[in-house]
Motif scaffolding. Structure first.
Motif, PDB file in Angstrom:
ATOM      1  N   SER A  90       0.824  -1.220   0.000  1.00 10.50           N
ATOM      2  CA  SER A  90       0.000   0.000   0.000  1.00 10.50           C
ATOM      3  C   SER A  90       0.856   1.267   0.000  1.00 10.50           C
ATOM      4  N   PRO A  91       1.971   1.337   0.761  1.00  7.43           N
ATOM      5  CA  PRO A  91       2.823   2.521   0.641  1.00  7.43           C
ATOM      6  C   PRO A  91       3.408   2.681  -0.765  1.00  7.43           C
ATOM      7  N   ARG A  92       3.735   1.551  -1.393  1.00 12.23           N
ATOM      8  CA  ARG A  92       4.287   1.662  -2.739  1.00 12.23           C
ATOM      9  C   ARG A  92       3.234   2.186  -3.717  1.00 12.23           C
ATOM     10  N   GLY A  93       1.994   1.737  -3.559  1.00 11.15           N
ATOM     11  CA  GLY A  93       0.939   2.257  -4.411  1.00 11.15           C
ATOM     12  C   GLY A  93       0.767   3.750  -4.246  1.00 11.15           C
ATOM     13  N   ALA A  94       0.773   4.223  -2.991  1.00 12.66           N
ATOM     14  CA  ALA A  94       0.626   5.660  -2.734  1.00 12.66           C
ATOM     15  C   ALA A  94       1.808   6.436  -3.311  1.00 12.66           C
ATOM     16  N   TRP A  95       3.018   5.881  -3.150  1.00  9.79           N
ATOM     17  CA  TRP A  95       4.198   6.557  -3.711  1.00  9.79           C
ATOM     18  C   TRP A  95       4.101   6.644  -5.233  1.00  9.79           C
ATOM     19  N   PHE A  96       3.695   5.561  -5.879  1.00  7.91           N
ATOM     20  CA  PHE A  96       3.527   5.570  -7.332  1.00  7.91           C
ATOM     21  C   PHE A  96       2.559   6.674  -7.753  1.00  7.91           C
ATOM     22  N   ALA A  97       1.450   6.791  -7.030  1.00  9.91           N
ATOM     23  CA  ALA A  97       0.446   7.792  -7.387  1.00  9.91           C
ATOM     24  C   ALA A  97       1.004   9.208  -7.245  1.00  9.91           C
ATOM     25  N   LEU A  98       1.716   9.462  -6.166  1.00  6.06           N
ATOM     26  CA  LEU A  98       2.317  10.783  -5.974  1.00  6.06           C
ATOM     27  C   LEU A  98       3.370  11.055  -7.039  1.00  6.06           C
ATOM     28  N   PHE A  99       4.188  10.063  -7.335  1.00  4.87           N
ATOM     29  CA  PHE A  99       5.214  10.205  -8.361  1.00  4.87           C
ATOM     30  C   PHE A  99       4.596  10.531  -9.711  1.00  4.87           C
ATOM     31  N   SER A 100       3.450   9.934  -9.995  1.00  4.57           N
ATOM     32  CA  SER A 100       2.814  10.150 -11.296  1.00  4.57           C
ATOM     33  C   SER A 100       2.155  11.518 -11.402  1.00  4.57           C
ATOM     34  N   GLY A 101       2.109  12.266 -10.295  1.00  2.93           N
ATOM     35  CA  GLY A 101       1.597  13.623 -10.347  1.00  2.93           C
ATOM     36  C   GLY A 101       0.278  13.860  -9.653  1.00  2.93           C
ATOM     37  N   MET A 102      -0.289  12.846  -9.016  1.00  9.28           N
ATOM     38  CA  MET A 102      -1.542  13.057  -8.291  1.00  9.28           C
ATOM     39  C   MET A 102      -1.297  13.960  -7.086  1.00  9.28           C
ATOM     40  N   GLU A 103      -2.278  14.781  -6.778  1.00 13.35           N
ATOM     41  CA  GLU A 103      -2.132  15.748  -5.698  1.00 13.35           C
ATOM     42  C   GLU A 103      -2.132  15.084  -4.332  1.00 13.35           C
ATOM     43  N   GLN A 104      -2.871  14.000  -4.188  1.00 15.24           N
ATOM     44  CA  GLN A 104      -2.986  13.334  -2.895  1.00 15.24           C
ATOM     45  C   GLN A 104      -3.141  11.834  -3.111  1.00 15.24           C
ATOM     46  N   ALA A 105      -2.513  11.061  -2.246  1.00 10.34           N
ATOM     47  CA  ALA A 105      -2.671   9.612  -2.252  1.00 10.34           C
ATOM     48  C   ALA A 105      -2.622   9.142  -0.806  1.00 10.34           C
ATOM     49  N   LEU A 106      -3.566   8.304  -0.416  1.00  6.33           N
ATOM     50  CA  LEU A 106      -3.699   7.900   0.977  1.00  6.33           C
ATOM     51  C   LEU A 106      -3.444   6.400   1.147  1.00  6.33           C
TER      52      LEU A 106
ATOM     53  N   HIS B 266      15.424  -3.778  -1.743  1.00  7.32           N
ATOM     54  CA  HIS B 266      15.823  -4.752  -2.753  1.00  7.32           C
ATOM     55  C   HIS B 266      15.358  -4.311  -4.144  1.00  7.32           C
ATOM     56  N   ARG B 267      14.052  -3.985  -4.270  1.00 10.54           N
ATOM     57  CA  ARG B 267      13.536  -3.577  -5.571  1.00 10.54           C
ATOM     58  C   ARG B 267      12.620  -2.357  -5.494  1.00 10.54           C
ATOM     59  N   GLY B 268      12.505  -1.732  -4.313  1.00 10.64           N
ATOM     60  CA  GLY B 268      11.768  -0.486  -4.222  1.00 10.64           C
ATOM     61  C   GLY B 268      10.485  -0.508  -3.422  1.00 10.64           C
ATOM     62  N   ALA B 269      10.010  -1.687  -2.996  1.00 16.94           N
ATOM     63  CA  ALA B 269       8.732  -1.742  -2.281  1.00 16.94           C
ATOM     64  C   ALA B 269       8.890  -1.384  -0.810  1.00 16.94           C
ATOM     65  N   ARG B 270       9.821  -2.040  -0.111  1.00 24.17           N
ATOM     66  CA  ARG B 270      10.026  -1.740   1.302  1.00 24.17           C
ATOM     67  C   ARG B 270      10.476  -0.302   1.509  1.00 24.17           C
ATOM     68  N   ALA B 271      11.202   0.225   0.540  1.00 25.20           N
ATOM     69  CA  ALA B 271      11.633   1.622   0.622  1.00 25.20           C
ATOM     70  C   ALA B 271      10.441   2.564   0.684  1.00 25.20           C
ATOM     71  N   ALA B 272       9.336   2.183   0.023  1.00 22.56           N
ATOM     72  CA  ALA B 272       8.137   3.029   0.034  1.00 22.56           C
ATOM     73  C   ALA B 272       7.517   3.090   1.419  1.00 22.56           C
ATOM     74  N   THR B 273       7.644   2.016   2.199  1.00 23.21           N
ATOM     75  CA  THR B 273       7.118   2.032   3.570  1.00 23.21           C
ATOM     76  C   THR B 273       7.908   3.018   4.423  1.00 23.21           C
ATOM     77  N   ILE B 274       9.228   3.037   4.266  1.00 25.88           N
ATOM     78  CA  ILE B 274      10.042   4.020   4.981  1.00 25.88           C
ATOM     79  C   ILE B 274       9.759   5.425   4.463  1.00 25.88           C
ATOM     80  N   TYR B 275       9.552   5.565   3.165  1.00 26.53           N
ATOM     81  CA  TYR B 275       9.186   6.867   2.590  1.00 26.53           C
ATOM     82  C   TYR B 275       7.926   7.408   3.269  1.00 26.53           C
TER      83      TYR B 275
END
Length: 273
Positions: free
Chosen positions: A88-104, A231-240
């Protein structure tokens, strides 16, 4: 970046519109999910090459998957899994990266939704996968490239006054363990360890004060640009997400992470073994 189940239920009852995104395995979504939830696989994607061109292709891949759900960019997505993990953090990060104003992120995930009295039903709507197989030479103009660190930036990270955070297990950090796909074991020189599971408790994020305390103990400063890898970017999104909740603003994910770094034998590494 975070919403709890009770708050989400109440806001939906008052007519506030959210797009619910289930990021678990497709079979789990089909079995039971939040009413009307879409399914999006954000977990299996990893970037082949974290150059500027590769990062743009990653933005295109997410945008293409998002279009398969027939959704616009002017919505407020809520990403969830069974409990908060790395998806779920990776999904939110992807959305923010893609330019969405808010992702929860739904704190506590589906378990908290059910505990709060929320309804759950079989999933039968649209499903999509963020895939590196999607290729497009066009660009996503709103993509926020500042949320990404390339291999080149990581190479010069300390000269730039930034700090590098490793979100993996201690055994990966010290070189005792490597995934089968990685031909080297260890860490990027200068990285500090902040194990991704340490920012969670009972499937939820620690409160912001506890997260700030943990970040300070790790040697992190909100004034520095902080680049996170795993390792491939998912766990990093949780720390993000955790550092965002702690008040950090200048954050990025090294999207190639150790999977890419280990395959470039010319790049430096450290191991305690």
């Amino acid at each position: 970046m975070l919403i709890n189940a009770i708050d989400l239920l109440q806001r939906m009852k008052t007519g506030e519109q959210f797009v619910l995104i289930d990021v678990r395995e497709k079979a789990d979504w089909q079995r039971q999910t939040l009413p009307g939830a879409y399914h999006l696989n954000v977990y299996d994607y990893f970037i082949p090459d974290s150059t500027e061109y590769g990062v743009q292709q990653m933005a295109n891949a997410f945008h293409h998957a998002w279009q398969q759900l027939l959704l616009g960019d002017n919505v407020t997505p809520v990403f969830f899994e069974q409990q908060v993990g790395m998806r779920s953090p990776r999904g939110a990060w992807f959305a923010l990266f893609s330019g969405m104003e808010q992702a929860l992120i739904l704190d506590g995930g589906l378990d908290s939704w059910i505990a709060a009295g929320g309804e759950w039903l079989p999933g039968n709507g649209y499903s999509a996968t963020v895939s590196p197989e999607y290729f497009d030479s066009s660009t996503v103009p709103k993509a926020r490239h500042q949320l990404v660190a390339t291999r080149e930036e990581v190479l010069s990270i300390h000269q730039n006054g930034s700090i590098l955070v490793d979100a993996r297990r201690p055994s990966e950090f010290n070189g005792k363990f490597a995934h089968d796909c990685c031909h080297r074991a260890g860490r990027i020189p200068g990285a500090v360890l902040l194990f991704w599971e340490d920012v969670l408790q009972d499937g939820k994020f620690l409160d912001p004060a506890a997260l700030r305390c943990l970040a300070e103990k790790t040697g992190l400063s909100a004034n520095q640009r902080t680049v996170i890898y795993c390792h491939r970017g998912a766990r990093a999104a949780t720390i993000y997400a955790a550092l965002s909740l702690a008040g950090f603003k200048n954050l990025a994910i090294y999207v190639g992470s150790w999977h890419e770094w280990a395959e470039h034998r010319e790049l430096p590494m450290l191991s305690d073994i």
